[in-house]
Design a protein around this motif. Structure first.
Motif, PDB file in Angstrom:
ATOM      1  N   LEU A 141      12.970  16.278 -57.153  1.00 25.77           N
ATOM      2  CA  LEU A 141      12.035  17.390 -57.281  1.00 25.77           C
ATOM      3  C   LEU A 141      10.897  17.147 -58.270  1.00 25.77           C
ATOM      4  O   LEU A 141      10.103  18.055 -58.532  1.00 25.77           O
ATOM      5  N   LYS A 142      10.796  15.927 -58.794  1.00 23.47           N
ATOM      6  CA  LYS A 142       9.617  15.588 -59.601  1.00 23.47           C
ATOM      7  C   LYS A 142       8.540  14.920 -58.748  1.00 23.47           C
ATOM      8  O   LYS A 142       7.488  14.536 -59.270  1.00 23.47           O
ATOM      9  N   ASN A 143       8.800  14.781 -57.469  1.00 24.32           N
ATOM     10  CA  ASN A 143       7.822  14.202 -56.549  1.00 24.32           C
ATOM     11  C   ASN A 143       6.901  15.292 -56.010  1.00 24.32           C
ATOM     12  O   ASN A 143       7.278  16.465 -55.945  1.00 24.32           O
ATOM     13  N   PRO A 144       5.701  14.925 -55.572  1.00 25.37           N
ATOM     14  CA  PRO A 144       4.756  15.928 -55.029  1.00 25.37           C
ATOM     15  C   PRO A 144       5.086  16.282 -53.579  1.00 25.37           C
ATOM     16  O   PRO A 144       4.436  15.844 -52.633  1.00 25.37           O
ATOM     17  N   ILE A 145       6.105  17.133 -53.421  1.00 29.15           N
ATOM     18  CA  ILE A 145       6.630  17.430 -52.083  1.00 29.15           C
ATOM     19  C   ILE A 145       6.541  18.916 -51.723  1.00 29.15           C
ATOM     20  O   ILE A 145       7.110  19.351 -50.711  1.00 29.15           O
ATOM     21  N   PHE A 146       5.816  19.689 -52.490  1.00 27.79           N
ATOM     22  CA  PHE A 146       5.950  21.136 -52.375  1.00 27.79           C
ATOM     23  C   PHE A 146       4.923  21.829 -51.486  1.00 27.79           C
ATOM     24  O   PHE A 146       5.177  22.929 -50.991  1.00 27.79           O
ATOM     25  N   SER A 147       3.774  21.224 -51.269  1.00 30.53           N
ATOM     26  CA  SER A 147       2.749  21.903 -50.463  1.00 30.53           C
ATOM     27  C   SER A 147       3.246  22.327 -49.083  1.00 30.53           C
ATOM     28  O   SER A 147       2.967  23.448 -48.645  1.00 30.53           O
ATOM     29  N   PRO A 148       3.987  21.485 -48.342  1.00 35.86           N
ATOM     30  CA  PRO A 148       4.450  21.922 -47.016  1.00 35.86           C
ATOM     31  C   PRO A 148       5.380  23.124 -47.049  1.00 35.86           C
ATOM     32  O   PRO A 148       5.483  23.860 -46.064  1.00 35.86           O
ATOM     33  N   THR A 149       6.057  23.353 -48.180  1.00 47.19           N
ATOM     34  CA  THR A 149       7.006  24.471 -48.241  1.00 47.19           C
ATOM     35  C   THR A 149       6.301  25.821 -48.312  1.00 47.19           C
ATOM     36  O   THR A 149       6.922  26.861 -48.085  1.00 47.19           O
TER      37      THR A 149
END
Length: 414
Positions: free
Chosen positions: A357-365
């Motif tokens: 969860l420190k990766n930039p993975i949140f925009s699609p959510t």
């Protein structure tokens, strides 16, 4: 006797969802440059204006104005007639440093003892309605507005569509909690001037809904549409003024859309714009992971799980499990909770490491729900030493993995 359960969703062009998308885009940009960034970004959008507020602790710099404009442009707000356009709206930022009082409770010399970023309770839920172990009403509501957006952005089938839209789906269930029909669909979509509601309804019936039905993985879900349903399209008769010009949007105002559509409980904390040290987000993801793996393992047919934290403390203060009398083993829900705590490490740092969860993975959510999505791997761009770019392969929606099914089966002798 039949029961009726209703859920709603909103499109990426809905004002509240614009705000969520900007907040999560800002989070991702900070994480892309500094994975240890602590971020809590809130966004307000209204006619011709984007207002950014919140707290950030980061060693990186982000052009917040350009990030906001890019999000707005990608959604489709590019025409001045919308009274909210990517290249002309004002973007004001009052983002400031995170409080050291909060930070001292989160960061520890031993990372495993990292404290929760706030107090609160978080819920996870899963059932057997769909192949993704999600409640059917909210999944169909998401699919309707998602497909409508795809029609708008990639085809000329409904050329009058504008970005803002909402859906609502009512499903009829029997006494055994099995969905037996789609009872009612409500669809409101922003449109150009001088388009008759009858034309929009005709296109919804003949273009949109068949696309949604065709993409159902379960034949039994497709069959739910065959019994006939009530359809209401733009019930007010007109929806030209929309988006931030029609309604002010705020980050975190669609928390039920983001989760289980009202079928499962919610602790009240929003997700978008928050880094994973905020357990409002990371622990809610962990609880969905727990619930989904419990149902997928055959332990139960439906479950709600609740975890709670004290700010600055690593260990949760409690775990509650409710299987709604659907458990397939002869022990109490309290005993199930004790065993679940042995299987899943629910300390914040462990959750962050488990899901990356420190990766930039949140925009699609930030659109069409945080849960019930298919996990996938993808390359992302990480920026090191100022402007040096590196590629990194990361997981998106890792909390949707069914990677603890065997552990649950072993612990419960399933």
């Amino acid at each position: 006797m039949s029961r009726f359960i209703t859920s709603e969703s909103v499109s990426e062009g809905h004002p509240d969802k614009i705000a969520d998308q900007i907040s999560d885009a800002l989070l991702d940009e900070f994480l892309r440059r500094d994975s240890s960034s602590k971020v809590a970004c809130e966004t307000l959008v209204t006619t011709g204006l984007v207002f950014l507020a919140g707290e950030v602790k980061s060693n990186s710099y982000v052009d917040v104005q350009e990030v906001a404009r890019k999000v707005i442009r990608n959604i489709g707000y590019t025409k001045e007639e919308y009274q909210f356009a990517a290249d002309s709206c004002a973007v004001i930022s009052t983002i400031h440093e995170q409080s050291p009082d909060i930070n001292q409770g989160v960061e520890r010399q031993d990372p495993l003892m990292q404290g929760a970023g706030d107090q609160g309770m978080m819920f996870g839920y899963a059932n057997k309605d769909t192949e993704d172990f999600m409640p059917l009403p909210v999944m169909l509501a998401h699919q309707l507005v998602y497909e409508l957006a795809q029609i708008r952005k990639t085809t000329s089938l409904m050329p009058y569509l504008r970005p803002d839209s909402k859906s609502q789906v009512t499903i009829e269930y029997d006494d055994n909690n099995n969905p037996i029909s789609v009872d009612t669909i409500v669809l409101s979509t922003q449109h150009d001037e001088n388009v008759e509601t009858s034309k929009i309804k005709e296109d919804i019936e003949n273009i949109l809904i068949p696309r949604v039905v065709e993409k159902q993985k379960y034949q039994r879900t497709k069959d739910l549409f065959s019994k006939g349903y009530k359809l209401y399209v733009n019930p007010t008769g007109k929806f030209v003024i929309g988006g931030p010009n029609g309604d002010t949007g705020l980050t975190g105002r669609k928390i039920i859309v983001d989760t289980y559509g009202g079928k499962g409980s919610h602790g009240g904390g929003a997700f978008s714009g928050k880094d994973s040290s905020k357990v409002d987000r990371s622990a809610a993801y962990a609880m969905r992971h727990v619930a989904k793996n419990m149902v997928a393992s055959g332990l139960c047919d439906e479950v709600s799980v609740q975890v709670a934290y004290a700010i600055g403390m690593a260990e949760p203060v409690g775990l509650f499990v409710d299987t709604f009398n659907s458990s397939h083993i002869n022990i109490s829900d309290g005993e199930i909770a004790e065993k679940i705590l042995k299987i899943f490490d629910l300390r914040p740092y462990s959750i962050i490491e488990r899901f990356g969860l420190k990766n930039p993975i949140f925009s699609p959510t930030s659109t069409y729900g945080h849960f019930g999505r298919t996990p996938y791997e993808k390359e992302v761009c990480i920026i090191k030493d100022g402007n040096k770019e590196e590629k990194k392969t990361v997981w998106f929606y890792p909390w949707e993995k069914l990677d603890y099914v065997d552990k649950i089966k072993q612990e419960f002798n399933l």
